[in-house]
Design a protein around this motif. Structure first.
Motif, PDB file in Angstrom:
ATOM      1  N   SER A  20       0.826  -1.207   0.000  1.00 45.03           N
ATOM      2  CA  SER A  20       0.000   0.000   0.000  1.00 45.03           C
ATOM      3  C   SER A  20       0.860   1.256   0.000  1.00 45.03           C
ATOM      4  CB  SER A  20      -0.933   0.009   1.214  1.00 45.03           C
ATOM      5  OG  SER A  20      -1.852  -1.052   1.130  1.00 45.03           O
ATOM      6  N   HIS A  24       0.895   3.982  -2.988  1.00 45.28           N
ATOM      7  CA  HIS A  24       0.595   5.384  -2.686  1.00 45.28           C
ATOM      8  C   HIS A  24       1.701   6.296  -3.220  1.00 45.28           C
ATOM      9  CE1 HIS A  24       0.385   9.061  -0.182  1.00 45.28           C
ATOM     10  NE2 HIS A  24      -0.903   8.936  -0.452  1.00 45.28           N
ATOM     11  N   LEU A  49      -6.317   7.521  -0.662  1.00 48.67           N
ATOM     12  CA  LEU A  49      -6.986   6.315  -1.131  1.00 48.67           C
ATOM     13  C   LEU A  49      -8.485   6.470  -0.918  1.00 48.67           C
ATOM     14  CD1 LEU A  49      -6.634   3.395  -2.193  1.00 48.67           C
ATOM     15  CD2 LEU A  49      -6.592   2.685   0.197  1.00 48.67           C
ATOM     16  N   ASP A  50      -9.248   6.260  -1.986  1.00 50.51           N
ATOM     17  CA  ASP A  50     -10.700   6.388  -1.917  1.00 50.51           C
ATOM     18  C   ASP A  50     -11.386   5.022  -1.944  1.00 50.51           C
ATOM     19  OD1 ASP A  50     -13.136   7.936  -1.938  1.00 50.51           O
ATOM     20  OD2 ASP A  50     -13.347   7.397  -4.055  1.00 50.51           O
ATOM     21  N   LEU A  52     -10.643   0.528  -2.577  1.00 52.62           N
ATOM     22  CA  LEU A  52      -9.715  -0.591  -2.712  1.00 52.62           C
ATOM     23  C   LEU A  52     -10.527  -1.845  -2.988  1.00 52.62           C
ATOM     24  CD1 LEU A  52      -6.782  -1.771  -2.249  1.00 52.62           C
ATOM     25  CD2 LEU A  52      -7.499  -2.140   0.107  1.00 52.62           C
ATOM     26  N   ARG A  66      -6.715   0.236  -6.850  1.00 46.43           N
ATOM     27  CA  ARG A  66      -6.807   1.353  -5.906  1.00 46.43           C
ATOM     28  C   ARG A  66      -7.256   2.599  -6.645  1.00 46.43           C
ATOM     29  NH1 ARG A  66      -2.208  -1.657  -4.194  1.00 46.43           N
ATOM     30  NH2 ARG A  66      -2.255  -2.076  -1.965  1.00 46.43           N
ATOM     31  N   TYR A  68      -7.463   6.599  -6.161  1.00 48.99           N
ATOM     32  CA  TYR A  68      -6.963   7.721  -5.382  1.00 48.99           C
ATOM     33  C   TYR A  68      -7.673   8.991  -5.822  1.00 48.99           C
ATOM     34  CZ  TYR A  68      -3.146   4.736  -3.852  1.00 48.99           C
ATOM     35  OH  TYR A  68      -2.414   3.731  -3.295  1.00 48.99           O
TER      36      TYR A  68
END
Length: 103
Positions: A20, A24, A49-50, A52, A66, A68
């Motif tokens: 993660s 990111h 992160l919005d 997953l 992911r 974002y």
């Protein structure tokens, strides 16, 4: 047996955390690049992160998808929202400037 199960669980959690962080950092770098390309300013390192979920990549392998969200501005007064979707470490979709681009 319980010790082995705990060790496997702990190892999986550490792997997920490291994966993660890597995703990111990749997302932040890509958002910076996109903002530079569109001549806008990435605000306050707002890449978060919005969403997953698990999804298959082009090779059929299960990887994390992911999404974002980030904020950018063409001037300091007006914030706008963008989105970046990556599958593993492969960018899939970018939304910036009101335009959605599939990669």
């Amino acid at each position: 047996m319980n010790g082995l199960l705990l060790l496997l669980l702990f190892s999986a959690l550490i792997w997920f955390w490291l994966d993660s962080r890597r995703a990111h950092e990749f997302g932040v770098g890509l958002c910076r690049h996109l903002c530079d390309k569109h001549a806008v300013i990435l605000l306050d390192e707002t890449v978060v992160l919005d969403r997953l979920k698990l999804r298959r990549n082009v090779n059929g392998r299960l990887v994390f998808e992911r999404t974002y969200r980030f904020e950018y501005s063409d001037d300091i007064a007006h914030r706008q929202h963008g989105a970046l979707v990556i599958l593993g470490l492969q960018p899939v979709e970018i939304s910036i400037g009101g335009q959605r681009t599939l990669l």
